[in-house]
Design a protein around this motif. Sequence first.
Motif, PDB file in Angstrom:
ATOM      1  N   LEU A 196      70.806  41.770  42.674  1.00  0.00           N
ATOM      2  CA  LEU A 196      72.080  41.078  42.966  1.00  0.00           C
ATOM      3  C   LEU A 196      71.807  40.127  44.104  1.00  0.00           C
ATOM      4  CD1 LEU A 196      74.761  43.890  43.016  1.00  0.00           C
ATOM      5  CD2 LEU A 196      74.516  42.069  41.163  1.00  0.00           C
ATOM      6  N   TYR A 197      70.704  40.520  44.654  1.00  0.00           N
ATOM      7  CA  TYR A 197      70.429  39.556  45.822  1.00  0.00           C
ATOM      8  C   TYR A 197      69.170  38.784  45.541  1.00  0.00           C
ATOM      9  CZ  TYR A 197      73.337  41.508  49.239  1.00  0.00           C
ATOM     10  OH  TYR A 197      74.555  42.024  50.034  1.00  0.00           O
ATOM     11  N   GLY A 198      68.899  38.371  44.126  1.00  0.00           N
ATOM     12  CA  GLY A 198      68.048  37.545  43.921  1.00  0.00           C
ATOM     13  C   GLY A 198      66.468  37.956  43.910  1.00  0.00           C
ATOM     14  N   GLU A 199      66.198  39.452  44.267  1.00  0.00           N
ATOM     15  CA  GLU A 199      64.857  39.814  44.151  1.00  0.00           C
ATOM     16  C   GLU A 199      64.534  40.422  42.759  1.00  0.00           C
ATOM     17  OE1 GLU A 199      65.141  42.306  47.302  1.00  0.00           O
ATOM     18  OE2 GLU A 199      65.742  40.815  48.875  1.00  0.00           O
ATOM     19  N   HIS A 200      64.002  39.885  41.996  1.00  0.00           N
ATOM     20  CA  HIS A 200      63.747  40.470  40.571  1.00  0.00           C
ATOM     21  C   HIS A 200      62.410  40.753  40.190  1.00  0.00           C
ATOM     22  CE1 HIS A 200      67.657  38.514  39.776  1.00  0.00           C
ATOM     23  NE2 HIS A 200      67.248  37.384  40.333  1.00  0.00           N
ATOM     24  N   GLU A 201      61.668  41.160  41.158  1.00  0.00           N
ATOM     25  CA  GLU A 201      60.120  41.494  40.909  1.00  0.00           C
ATOM     26  C   GLU A 201      60.400  42.864  40.046  1.00  0.00           C
ATOM     27  OE1 GLU A 201      61.316  40.827  44.146  1.00  0.00           O
ATOM     28  OE2 GLU A 201      60.164  38.844  44.086  1.00  0.00           O
ATOM     29  N   CYS A 202      61.111  43.883  40.529  1.00  0.00           N
ATOM     30  CA  CYS A 202      61.366  45.095  39.649  1.00  0.00           C
ATOM     31  C   CYS A 202      62.305  45.307  38.637  1.00  0.00           C
ATOM     32  CB  CYS A 202      61.520  46.341  40.670  1.00  0.00           C
ATOM     33  SG  CYS A 202      60.428  46.285  42.225  1.00  0.00           S
ATOM     34  N   CYS A 203      62.872  44.111  38.348  1.00  0.00           N
ATOM     35  CA  CYS A 203      63.797  44.179  37.232  1.00  0.00           C
ATOM     36  C   CYS A 203      63.293  44.535  35.892  1.00  0.00           C
ATOM     37  CB  CYS A 203      64.491  42.952  37.283  1.00  0.00           C
ATOM     38  SG  CYS A 203      65.688  42.646  38.624  1.00  0.00           S
ATOM     39  N   GLY A 204      64.117  45.187  34.885  1.00  0.00           N
ATOM     40  CA  GLY A 204      63.401  45.594  33.731  1.00  0.00           C
ATOM     41  C   GLY A 204      63.931  44.352  32.567  1.00  0.00           C
ATOM     42  N   THR A 205      63.833  44.540  31.413  1.00  0.00           N
ATOM     43  CA  THR A 205      64.096  43.558  30.440  1.00  0.00           C
ATOM     44  C   THR A 205      65.426  43.052  30.376  1.00  0.00           C
ATOM     45  OG1 THR A 205      64.357  45.361  29.022  1.00  0.00           O
ATOM     46  CG2 THR A 205      62.448  43.858  28.772  1.00  0.00           C
ATOM     47  N   TRP A 206      66.519  44.017  30.895  1.00  0.00           N
ATOM     48  CA  TRP A 206      67.771  43.696  31.112  1.00  0.00           C
ATOM     49  C   TRP A 206      68.369  42.216  31.936  1.00  0.00           C
ATOM     50  CZ3 TRP A 206      69.371  43.974  36.118  1.00  0.00           C
ATOM     51  CH2 TRP A 206      68.633  44.818  36.877  1.00  0.00           C
ATOM     52  N   CYS A 207      67.241  42.123  32.978  1.00  0.00           N
ATOM     53  CA  CYS A 207      67.440  40.937  33.545  1.00  0.00           C
ATOM     54  C   CYS A 207      67.037  39.631  32.973  1.00  0.00           C
ATOM     55  CB  CYS A 207      66.585  41.405  35.038  1.00  0.00           C
ATOM     56  SG  CYS A 207      66.721  39.574  36.049  1.00  0.00           S
ATOM     57  N   ARG A 208      67.907  38.473  33.098  1.00  0.00           N
ATOM     58  CA  ARG A 208      67.486  37.337  32.318  1.00  0.00           C
ATOM     59  C   ARG A 208      66.777  36.501  33.408  1.00  0.00           C
ATOM     60  NH1 ARG A 208      72.765  37.465  30.264  1.00  0.00           N
ATOM     61  NH2 ARG A 208      73.013  39.124  29.143  1.00  0.00           N
ATOM     62  N   SER A 209      66.204  37.043  34.798  1.00  0.00           N
ATOM     63  CA  SER A 209      65.636  36.060  35.696  1.00  0.00           C
ATOM     64  C   SER A 209      64.499  35.298  35.011  1.00  0.00           C
ATOM     65  CB  SER A 209      65.645  36.735  36.944  1.00  0.00           C
ATOM     66  OG  SER A 209      64.629  37.502  36.770  1.00  0.00           O
ATOM     67  N   LYS A 210      63.961  35.838  34.259  1.00  0.00           N
ATOM     68  CA  LYS A 210      62.657  35.229  33.539  1.00  0.00           C
ATOM     69  C   LYS A 210      63.025  33.914  32.917  1.00  0.00           C
ATOM     70  CE  LYS A 210      60.176  39.201  34.620  1.00  0.00           C
ATOM     71  NZ  LYS A 210      61.333  39.978  35.461  1.00  0.00           N
ATOM     72  N   LYS A 211      63.965  33.786  32.414  1.00  0.00           N
ATOM     73  CA  LYS A 211      64.398  32.699  31.683  1.00  0.00           C
ATOM     74  C   LYS A 211      64.288  31.417  32.525  1.00  0.00           C
ATOM     75  CE  LYS A 211      67.938  32.573  28.768  1.00  0.00           C
ATOM     76  NZ  LYS A 211      69.029  32.951  28.108  1.00  0.00           N
TER      77      LYS A 211
END
Length: 184
Positions: free
Chosen positions: A108-123
Amino acid sequence: MEPAMACEMLSAIKDEGCKIGTLVMDNDSTTIAHVKATVDPTINKRADKNHTRKGFTGALIELANTHKVLKNQKLRSHIERCFTYCVQQNRGKAKDLENELGKIVPHLYGEHECCGTWCRSKKTDYKPRNLPYGKPLSCTLLREALEALFKKYCCKSEELAMMGSTQVNENFNHMVSTKAPKRL
Ligand SMILES: [Zn+2]
């Protein structure tokens, strides 16, 4: 369910020779204590999905008193969706659930290093559309409060991962009424 009624129902099932392992119920600890004492000390409580969700939503609404940004309904339901999704995806896996729950606040705070596949920040054109102004959250006081809230649920990950559903509960009630009609 009233404690006395629950005990009566469960005793009736036991008399039929059935083994009761887990009881799906709301977070009423009086009932389970009573059941353990009078019917069977080995019965476990399982958190009910709807009650857990209500508890979480309620906690967010309460936080909104202190943290104005949470008055935003869209934001609250987004956080809630992250939470429920996480619980659903990690059914039966307490350790994984604990891990994944810990990733939601950083996400939620824009730190996506640990996010799983559910997170779309890689797009490439990712924008957190569900967050206010399409931007990650930034308030550190809110972050502390949210982390404390998620931590509370991390501690209960065993119970959460074993979570039943209201449907199971309804089946249980149905089973009781068909199995022991005379006693009720
Ligand atoms: Zn993420």
